[in-house]
Design a protein around this motif. Structure first.
Motif, PDB file in Angstrom:
ATOM      1  N   ASP A  51     -10.103   6.595   4.486  1.00 53.73           N
ATOM      2  CA  ASP A  51      -8.812   5.694   4.596  1.00 53.73           C
ATOM      3  C   ASP A  51      -8.754   5.986   6.277  1.00 53.73           C
ATOM      4  OD1 ASP A  51      -7.127   3.751   4.476  1.00 53.73           O
ATOM      5  OD2 ASP A  51      -5.645   4.948   4.780  1.00 53.73           O
ATOM      6  N   ALA A  90     -11.903  -1.404   1.605  1.00 53.00           N
ATOM      7  CA  ALA A  90     -11.499  -1.488   2.403  1.00 53.00           C
ATOM      8  C   ALA A  90     -11.460  -2.363   3.115  1.00 53.00           C
ATOM      9  CB  ALA A  90     -11.878   0.098   3.332  1.00 53.00           C
ATOM     10  N   LEU A 113      -6.167  -3.087  -2.112  1.00 57.45           N
ATOM     11  CA  LEU A 113      -5.344  -1.694  -1.618  1.00 57.45           C
ATOM     12  C   LEU A 113      -5.456  -0.492  -2.968  1.00 57.45           C
ATOM     13  CD1 LEU A 113      -2.761  -2.391   1.040  1.00 57.45           C
ATOM     14  CD2 LEU A 113      -4.993  -1.903   1.239  1.00 57.45           C
ATOM     15  N   ILE A 158      -2.549   5.049   1.988  1.00 57.17           N
ATOM     16  CA  ILE A 158      -3.095   3.757   1.882  1.00 57.17           C
ATOM     17  C   ILE A 158      -2.142   3.311   0.855  1.00 57.17           C
ATOM     18  CG2 ILE A 158      -4.466   1.799   0.341  1.00 57.17           C
ATOM     19  CD1 ILE A 158      -7.018   4.638   0.347  1.00 57.17           C
TER      20      ILE A 158
END
Length: 857
Positions: A577, A704, A723, A743
């Motif tokens: 992330d 992503a 997500l 996230i």
């Protein structure tokens, strides 16, 4: 006869005229182990009132002086000192020391000298502390316990003023004596000092080892050395055990809150904030520091307030809030007026560093100069026994020829201030021939000069100064000089097996080679940096190293190698992330894909476009949009659907590799369908689902990109799906729970749990990760759980409600609220049993465990 009995007898023999003081002192000895609560309530307040009288009386009354000597060196001073400032303890001990020399009470002089050394260490007046420890050792060689205590303090003080070569054997010898004597309080003291010294030397793993040995002797809530505890938490964070650090910090805060001790709560919040700052949670750290500041100010404790303000100022300076930072750090500087020289020097230096960050060079020079003058004024003539201190032999007279005389300074402070001033001058003048370079070189080289007993030997400090010089040279465009400094630094770090520092030093050398156009040498170093980063799980830096290696490969004409390296960088960023890193990697990937793989290039740019908008990066967005502005290829939609359907069919037949290849082709075609945003999101989600359990890296990259694309086009259902899926893969298969928490927090911010069932489940998953990771504040987790519980009740979801109740029970159990924990666990059992949800036995085990703890007390 016990020491307490001897002590009691000596008090009686002093026969002071003030009967009440004798009675109070006797009560202190008699009750110190029998009834601490009664001692605190009845005896201690009266003693605190009586001590100032005693100190004043001792100046003219030999009997008062005698009692002052006895009390200052006896067990009462530890109890009394815990309630007093270092200045108050210093006043008592100084009075007693003068009286002991005046009355020639030889037995007590070395005890008082050692106690004065301890107080000066607490005040961070390390040069004076060494003076007193050496005096005690010179007079009291025959007592092993006293020698161990003096060795420990002497080792810590030497470490703090840059005398690493002497500190190591002193701390090691002190610990050996304490272990041999099975003296646990002494072991805890030495291990705490060792923890602080090891972290100062950059030895995080050794610091953690000392910290955990200390914790094995006493629970975290009972560890008295606050500085060592805070350093231990920081060391845990540095080796990737942030969850453990936050758990220990929470234990301390809980224990203080249960006792209602505001000062201890403030210290616990400071400890938690220190760990949070290192873990990257600056905002949470600042909240805890603000609360700790209020408590410390209301309690009137300048020591805790000083440390709170120091951390607060550094956080605000790093965030670019320079005026706030300078205001806080100047307030902290005012508090140090009565503290030791090293602490005052540090306060001045922190203001100077913050001023440098703010671009205020004149102010920075002013405060660095003041810090230097302070350090230069702190010289002391010390009398020592030298290497004979390691030998067990009778007491030595001060006049004996075995004693040595030398002048001692805080070498760490002197070098740091001189280097900072030289650095500022070099930056202002510029150029390789600036005279200040010679001064900076001399300071760096002085770290390894052999002094008396090799006290000046400090390779760790030399490494820090080499980094300072190397960074300055790089900023001034002096790349050969950069490589010289950073190369020397890398050699030192390799010798000490410091992989994190080594990766940084080699990266700086690689950057210099790249600026000089020496791409082959740079690429070799970048690949070594990436390997080191992988070993220590520093994936953010690994992304940068891979990206830089890709740029070097492209410059060397290796297009396929460059493309593969930049793919690896982009995918790695998705796995952890690291969105900023992925954005840059995707932009470069798009460039490097041409002319060999144009569809992949366009796919990378379209991905970067969505991510740049999400991150509000206008500069990157402008670049990317010029490349994809008119991108809409006829027939692209049909090709995308064909490969998407083909991939789905292959996956259903069990041909996962072939399916992913087809789906990747579909993803590339979807980038060329600018008029069908929904199609791209669906294709990315499809590829991610097929990759789950088979290729977690590709799954992460797919989810992503799907999340960024869905956010750009307002596709709320797809966004929640992407997500949640990304958090599951990243937190599970990849194993980065901290990234999963980040996230799911973005999901929670975008989609409240009342909007959809998937958003609610995302919030529940967030709570699970937060509890498992342990880095979030308990209050934050509690709020999330309360919100989730309300949403499950409104939606009538017993399965989700049972899960939330179990999480709430776990949080309450962790915080010591066993009654509330049991109530939540019982409710979860009822729901599981009543609705046939399963796992009833496991849920009942939670109830039984907590009920058993409550029953046993």
């Amino acid at each position: 006869m016990t020491f307490d009995h001897v002590y009691h007898s000596r008090i009686t023999q002093a026969a002071l005229r003030v009967k009440e003081f004798v009675e109070l002192s006797q009560s202190l000895v008699e009750q110190r182990s029998e009834d601490t609560a009664r001692l605190d309530e009845l005896v201690l307040p009266r003693l605190l009132q009586a001590y100032p009288w005693l100190i004043k009386q001792a100046e003219s009354d030999d009997r008062a002086a005698n009692l002052c000597i006895i009390l200052a060196g006896g067990p009462s001073v530890a109890v009394w000192g815990a309630r007093q400032s270092a200045e108050s303890r210093l006043e008592l001990l100084t009075t007693a020391q003068k009286a002991a020399y005046r009355l020639a009470v030889r037995h007590d002089i070395p005890i008082l000298e050692g106690a004065l050394g301890d107080v000066h260490c607490d005040r961070e007046d390390y040069v004076r502390a060494i003076y007193h420890f050496e005096a005690s050792l010179a007079l009291h060689q025959e007592d092993p316990q006293a020698r161990a205590q003096n060795f420990a303090g002497l080792g810590l003080a030497n470490a703090m003023i840059g005398h690493e070569g002497d500190a190591r054997p002193l701390l090691a010898q002190a610990l050996e004596w304490c272990v041999t004597a099975d003296h646990k309080p002494g072991q805890m003291t030495v291990l705490g000092y060792s923890c602080r010294a090891h972290l100062l030397w950059g030895e995080s793993e050794a610091a953690v080892e000392a910290f955990e040995r200390c914790l094995s002797l006493a629970p975290a809530s009972a560890m008295g050395d606050r500085a060592a505890f805070r350093v231990g938490l920081e060391a845990l964070c540095q080796i990737g055990r942030g969850g453990d650090a936050m758990g220990l910090a929470a234990t301390r805060v809980r224990a203080a809150e249960m006792k209602g001790q505001d000062l201890d709560i403030a210290e616990g919040l400071l400890e938690r904030a220190s760990a949070q700052a290192l873990l990257g949670y600056a905002q949470s750290a600042e909240v805890n520091l603000d609360r700790a500041r209020v408590l410390a100010e209301s309690y009137g404790n300048s020591a805790v307030l000083h440390d709170v303000l120091a951390r607060l100022g550094r956080i605000r300076s790093a965030a670019g809030r320079h005026e706030e930072a300078l205001r806080v750090l100047r307030t902290r500087l005012e508090l140090t007026a009565s503290w030791g020289v090293h602490r005052r020097w540090q306060a001045l230096t922190d203001v100077a560093v913050a001023a440098t960050a703010a671009g205020d060079t004149p102010t920075a020079i002013k405060y660095h100069q003041r810090a230097l003058e302070l350090a230069k004024s702190d010289g002391h003539q010390v009398v020592a026994v030298g290497e004979k201190r390691f030998e067990a032999h009778p007491a030595i007279s001060r006049a004996a020829p075995a004693l040595f005389h030398y002048t001692l300074y805080d070498d760490y402070a002197l070098r740091q201030s001189r280097a900072a001033l030289a650095d500022l001058e070099v930056r202002s003048v510029g150029g390789a021939e600036a005279p200040a370079w010679d001064l900076l070189d001399n300071v760096v080289d002085s770290c390894l000069e052999g002094g008396f007993f090799d006290w000046s030997h400090s390779p760790r400090h030399q490494e820090q100064l080499l980094n300072l010089a190397g960074s300055t040279a790089f900023d001034l465009g002096l790349y050969e000089r950069t490589r010289e400094y950073q190369g020397r630094r890398a050699a030192l770090l390799r010798e000490h097996n410091d992989r994190r520092g080594l990766a940084h030093a080699l990266g700086e050398c690689a950057d210099a080679y790249q600026r000089e156009g020496k791409h082959a040498a740079a690429m070799q170093l970048y690949e070594e940096v990436a390997a080191l980063d992988r070993e220590i799980s520093d994936h953010t830096d690994e992304v940068h190293a891979l990206g830089n290696a890709a740029s070097c490969a492209a410059e060397l004409g290796d297009r396929s190698g460059a493309l593969q390296l930049i793919r690896n960088a982009a995918d790695l960023a998705a796995c952890h992330d690291y969105r900023e890193g992925r954005l840059i990697a995707q932009v470069n990937r798009g460039t490097m894909a041409f002319p060999d793989a144009p569809k992949e290039g366009f796919d990378a740019w379209v991905s970067a476009e969505a991510l740049a908008i999400e991150l509000d990066n206008a500069d990157v967005l402008a670049v990317v949009r010029r490349r994809v502005a008119d991108l809409d290829v006829p027939g692209a939609r049909g090709s995308c659907l064909h490969f998407n359907n083909q991939g789905g069919r292959l996956a259903s037949e069990g041909h996962v590799d072939e399916a992913l290849e087809s789906l990747t082709t579909a993803v590339h075609w979807s980038a060329l369908c600018r008029d069908d945003a929904d199609l791209r999101t669906k294709v990315l989600l499809n590829r991610g689902r097929v990759a789950c359990g088979h290729d977690s890296v590709l799954a992460s990259a797919s989810f992503a990109d799907a999340a960024s694309h869905a956010a750009l086009h307002g596709q709320s259902e797809h966004l929640v799906d992407a997500l949640r899926s990304l958090a599951t893969v990243v937190g599970g298969d990849i194993g980065d729970q901290a990234a999963a928490v980040a996230i799911l927090r973005r999901l929670h911010a975008r989609q409240p749990p009342y909007n959809s069932l998937d958003a609610l489940r995302g919030l529940i998953e967030l709570c699970g990760f937060e509890l498992g990771l342990g880095t979030a504040d308990d209050a934050v987790v509690e709020d999330h759980l309360e919100e989730a519980l309300n949403a499950t009740l409104l939606a009538g979801l017993p399965s989700e409600e049972a899960m939330v109740l179990s999480y709430q029970g776990s949080l309450h159990e962790r915080r010591g609220r066993l009654g509330e924990a049991e109530a939540h666990y019982r409710r979860a059992v009822h729901l599981r049993s009543h609705h046939g949800l399963g796992n009833v036995e496991e849920a009942q085990q939670n109830v039984d465990r907590v009920a058993g703890q409550r029953a046993t007390g």
